[in-house]
Design a protein around this motif. Structure first.
Motif, PDB file in Angstrom:
ATOM      1  N   MET A 239       0.835  -0.599   0.001  1.00 35.26           N
ATOM      2  CA  MET A 239      -0.080  -0.148  -0.029  1.00 35.26           C
ATOM      3  C   MET A 239       0.930   1.206   0.191  1.00 35.26           C
ATOM      4  SD  MET A 239      -2.852  -1.143   2.820  1.00 35.26           S
ATOM      5  CE  MET A 239      -3.020  -2.993   2.718  1.00 35.26           C
ATOM      6  N   LYS A 240       1.256   1.348  -1.045  1.00 30.30           N
ATOM      7  CA  LYS A 240       1.793   3.052  -1.327  1.00 30.30           C
ATOM      8  C   LYS A 240       0.940   4.172  -0.723  1.00 30.30           C
ATOM      9  CE  LYS A 240      -1.328   5.106  -4.971  1.00 30.30           C
ATOM     10  NZ  LYS A 240      -1.348   4.899  -6.470  1.00 30.30           N
ATOM     11  N   ASN A 241      -0.177   4.215   0.066  1.00 29.54           N
ATOM     12  CA  ASN A 241      -0.333   5.508   0.989  1.00 29.54           C
ATOM     13  C   ASN A 241       0.193   5.387   2.518  1.00 29.54           C
ATOM     14  OD1 ASN A 241      -1.597   7.103  -0.634  1.00 29.54           O
ATOM     15  ND2 ASN A 241      -3.099   5.852  -0.441  1.00 29.54           N
ATOM     16  N   THR A 242       0.663   5.918   3.181  1.00 31.17           N
ATOM     17  CA  THR A 242       1.265   5.660   4.230  1.00 31.17           C
ATOM     18  C   THR A 242       0.490   6.075   5.641  1.00 31.17           C
ATOM     19  OG1 THR A 242       3.696   6.707   4.006  1.00 31.17           O
ATOM     20  CG2 THR A 242       3.019   6.395   6.455  1.00 31.17           C
ATOM     21  N   PHE A 243      -0.816   6.829   5.462  1.00 29.94           N
ATOM     22  CA  PHE A 243      -1.710   7.112   6.597  1.00 29.94           C
ATOM     23  C   PHE A 243      -2.284   5.499   6.463  1.00 29.94           C
ATOM     24  CE2 PHE A 243      -3.833   8.708   3.132  1.00 29.94           C
ATOM     25  CZ  PHE A 243      -6.108   8.410   3.377  1.00 29.94           C
TER      26      PHE A 243
ATOM     27  N   GLU B 189      -1.866   2.503   4.915  1.00 28.14           N
ATOM     28  CA  GLU B 189      -0.730   1.285   5.741  1.00 28.14           C
ATOM     29  C   GLU B 189      -0.777   2.091   7.096  1.00 28.14           C
ATOM     30  OE1 GLU B 189       3.468   2.658   4.512  1.00 28.14           O
ATOM     31  OE2 GLU B 189       2.920   1.148   3.250  1.00 28.14           O
ATOM     32  N   LEU B 190      -1.058   2.792   7.961  1.00 29.57           N
ATOM     33  CA  LEU B 190      -0.861   3.004   9.650  1.00 29.57           C
ATOM     34  C   LEU B 190      -2.085   2.961  10.212  1.00 29.57           C
ATOM     35  CD1 LEU B 190       1.343   5.697   9.908  1.00 29.57           C
ATOM     36  CD2 LEU B 190       1.989   3.689  10.670  1.00 29.57           C
ATOM     37  N   ILE B 191      -3.258   3.099   9.500  1.00 24.40           N
ATOM     38  CA  ILE B 191      -5.121   2.198   9.827  1.00 24.40           C
ATOM     39  C   ILE B 191      -4.827   1.162  10.091  1.00 24.40           C
ATOM     40  CG2 ILE B 191      -7.184   2.838   8.943  1.00 24.40           C
ATOM     41  CD1 ILE B 191      -6.816   5.464   7.826  1.00 24.40           C
ATOM     42  N   VAL B 192      -4.482   0.749   8.793  1.00 17.44           N
ATOM     43  CA  VAL B 192      -4.630  -1.260   8.775  1.00 17.44           C
ATOM     44  C   VAL B 192      -3.532  -1.736   9.276  1.00 17.44           C
ATOM     45  CG1 VAL B 192      -4.212  -2.929   7.306  1.00 17.44           C
ATOM     46  CG2 VAL B 192      -5.264  -1.349   6.214  1.00 17.44           C
ATOM     47  N   LYS B 193      -2.929  -0.803  10.295  1.00 13.28           N
ATOM     48  CA  LYS B 193      -1.894  -1.631  11.137  1.00 13.28           C
ATOM     49  C   LYS B 193      -2.450  -1.691  12.777  1.00 13.28           C
ATOM     50  CE  LYS B 193       2.601  -2.083  12.640  1.00 13.28           C
ATOM     51  NZ  LYS B 193       4.587  -0.615  12.821  1.00 13.28           N
ATOM     52  N   ASP B 194      -3.277  -0.432  13.087  1.00 10.72           N
ATOM     53  CA  ASP B 194      -4.075  -0.523  13.550  1.00 10.72           C
ATOM     54  C   ASP B 194      -5.299  -1.048  13.839  1.00 10.72           C
ATOM     55  OD1 ASP B 194      -2.125   1.741  14.912  1.00 10.72           O
ATOM     56  OD2 ASP B 194      -3.794   3.671  14.177  1.00 10.72           O
ATOM     57  N   ASN B 195      -5.774  -1.444  13.302  1.00  9.08           N
ATOM     58  CA  ASN B 195      -6.776  -1.898  12.793  1.00  9.08           C
ATOM     59  C   ASN B 195      -6.548  -4.129  12.295  1.00  9.08           C
ATOM     60  OD1 ASN B 195      -8.932  -0.051  13.763  1.00  9.08           O
ATOM     61  ND2 ASN B 195      -7.960   1.023  12.143  1.00  9.08           N
ATOM     62  N   LYS B 196      -5.461  -4.418  12.883  1.00  9.14           N
ATOM     63  CA  LYS B 196      -4.925  -5.199  12.193  1.00  9.14           C
ATOM     64  C   LYS B 196      -6.091  -6.708  12.817  1.00  9.14           C
ATOM     65  CE  LYS B 196      -1.365  -6.389  15.267  1.00  9.14           C
ATOM     66  NZ  LYS B 196       0.606  -6.241  15.223  1.00  9.14           N
ATOM     67  N   ASN B 197      -6.942  -6.631  14.061  1.00  9.55           N
ATOM     68  CA  ASN B 197      -7.326  -7.013  14.498  1.00  9.55           C
ATOM     69  C   ASN B 197      -8.828  -7.315  14.020  1.00  9.55           C
ATOM     70  OD1 ASN B 197      -5.432  -8.597  15.660  1.00  9.55           O
ATOM     71  ND2 ASN B 197      -5.499  -7.403  17.815  1.00  9.55           N
TER      72      ASN B 197
ATOM     73  N   SER C 100      -8.203   6.212  15.065  1.00  5.66           N
ATOM     74  CA  SER C 100      -6.787   5.948  13.887  1.00  5.66           C
ATOM     75  C   SER C 100      -6.378   7.664  13.761  1.00  5.66           C
ATOM     76  CB  SER C 100      -6.716   5.207  12.686  1.00  5.66           C
ATOM     77  OG  SER C 100      -7.216   3.842  12.716  1.00  5.66           O
ATOM     78  N   LEU C 101      -7.814   8.279  13.430  1.00  5.88           N
ATOM     79  CA  LEU C 101      -7.417   9.968  13.319  1.00  5.88           C
ATOM     80  C   LEU C 101      -6.751  10.486  14.490  1.00  5.88           C
ATOM     81  CD1 LEU C 101      -9.960  10.750  10.510  1.00  5.88           C
ATOM     82  CD2 LEU C 101      -7.843  10.090  10.379  1.00  5.88           C
ATOM     83  N   HIS C 102      -6.491   9.637  15.534  1.00  2.00           N
ATOM     84  CA  HIS C 102      -6.310  10.865  16.657  1.00  2.00           C
ATOM     85  C   HIS C 102      -4.576  10.523  16.444  1.00  2.00           C
ATOM     86  CE1 HIS C 102     -10.072  11.047  19.147  1.00  2.00           C
ATOM     87  NE2 HIS C 102      -9.929  10.303  19.169  1.00  2.00           N
ATOM     88  N   ASN C 103      -4.225   9.802  15.996  1.00  2.00           N
ATOM     89  CA  ASN C 103      -2.690  10.285  15.845  1.00  2.00           C
ATOM     90  C   ASN C 103      -2.349  11.088  14.888  1.00  2.00           C
ATOM     91  OD1 ASN C 103       0.119   9.474  14.527  1.00  2.00           O
ATOM     92  ND2 ASN C 103       0.014   7.311  14.687  1.00  2.00           N
ATOM     93  N   PRO C 104      -2.006  12.143  15.074  1.00  2.00           N
ATOM     94  CA  PRO C 104      -1.057  13.155  14.727  1.00  2.00           C
ATOM     95  C   PRO C 104      -0.516  13.001  12.953  1.00  2.00           C
ATOM     96  CG  PRO C 104      -0.535  13.616  16.153  1.00  2.00           C
ATOM     97  CD  PRO C 104      -1.076  11.759  16.391  1.00  2.00           C
ATOM     98  N   ILE C 105       0.362  11.716  12.790  1.00  2.00           N
ATOM     99  CA  ILE C 105       0.861  11.633  11.492  1.00  2.00           C
ATOM    100  C   ILE C 105      -0.143  11.101  11.262  1.00  2.00           C
ATOM    101  CG2 ILE C 105       2.337   9.614  11.250  1.00  2.00           C
ATOM    102  CD1 ILE C 105       4.292  10.053  12.825  1.00  2.00           C
ATOM    103  N   ILE C 106      -0.740  10.576  11.201  1.00  2.00           N
ATOM    104  CA  ILE C 106      -2.525   9.624  10.595  1.00  2.00           C
ATOM    105  C   ILE C 106      -3.167  11.043   9.748  1.00  2.00           C
ATOM    106  CG2 ILE C 106      -4.474   8.120  10.630  1.00  2.00           C
ATOM    107  CD1 ILE C 106      -2.862   6.131  11.586  1.00  2.00           C
ATOM    108  N   LEU C 107      -2.966  12.234  10.699  1.00  2.00           N
ATOM    109  CA  LEU C 107      -4.275  12.829  10.806  1.00  2.00           C
ATOM    110  C   LEU C 107      -3.683  13.831   9.285  1.00  2.00           C
ATOM    111  CD1 LEU C 107      -6.752  14.256  11.069  1.00  2.00           C
ATOM    112  CD2 LEU C 107      -5.964  15.881  12.931  1.00  2.00           C
TER     113      LEU C 107
END
Length: 192
Positions: free
Chosen positions: A1-5, A7-15, A102-109
């Motif tokens: 996945m090319k969009n870092t945000f 990738e991070l959302i998927v990682k945060d919600n892997k379960n 997931s959007l609480h993470n400033p990098i993702i936001l």
């Protein structure tokens, strides 16, 4: 996945639950309320709707793309088209609260807001293209807005972008080549 945000959302919600869809399966119906931000983990989707009694396919999206994220916060949160799997597809569906978490993470936001700015521009471009009546004029418009050269991954994706069938687009490209309006070299069109 090319969009870092993404990738991070998927990682945060892997379960979270991932749903699988077969080729041509309707994932969501037009006018159905949108309850999820959906991330394509495998495969691809497209959207289709009737316009002037004609089916128009548009918005081809592949692995690593997100959809529904713009509707879950809207008062009129209904899908504007049918969302259909193009091939076997897996999607992570996040409800509004899961997505907001997931959007609480400033990098993702920050990356998400940047993505949304570009998303709005791309959406307006798709609307402009679909408002052009003749397919030939749509092709010429795409070429003129891309410095006379347009590369596409495959003819199906380009056809969906233009809101026509693959066969119709192939015929029109052939006619335009014979009329010396354009030149096609594999998956690249050149304005002559």
């Amino acid at each position: 996945m090319k969009n870092t945000f993404i990738e991070l959302i998927v990682k945060d919600n892997k379960n979270k639950e991932i749903k699988s869809y077969k080729s041509n399966e309707i994932i969501f119906f037009e006018d159905q309320p949108c309850e999820y931000a959906s991330i394509i983990l495998k495969g691809s989707i497209y959207m289709t709707s009737l316009y002037n009694d004609k089916e128009i396919n548009f918005n081809y999206m592949k692995k690593g793309s997100i959809f529904g994220h713009n509707l879950i916060f809207n008062n009129n949160n209904k899908y504007k088209a049918h969302i259909i799997a193009l091939g076997n597809t897996q999607i992570l569906h996040l409800n509004k609260q899961e997505f907001l978490k997931s959007l609480h993470n400033p990098i993702i936001l920050e990356q998400y807001l940047s993505f949304m700015a570009q998303f709005t521009i791309n959406d307006k471009e798709s609307i402009k293209i679909l408002q052009i009546q003749k397919l030939r004029d749509r092709i010429l418009y795409v070429l003129s807005t891309n410095n006379g050269v347009y590369r596409f991954k495959n003819i199906v994706q380009f056809a969906i972008k233009l809101g026509v069938s693959r066969e119709t687009l192939s015929r029109e490209i052939s006619k335009m080549c014979l009329d010396y309006k354009i030149r096609r070299v594999k998956n690249t069109l050149h304005l002559l």
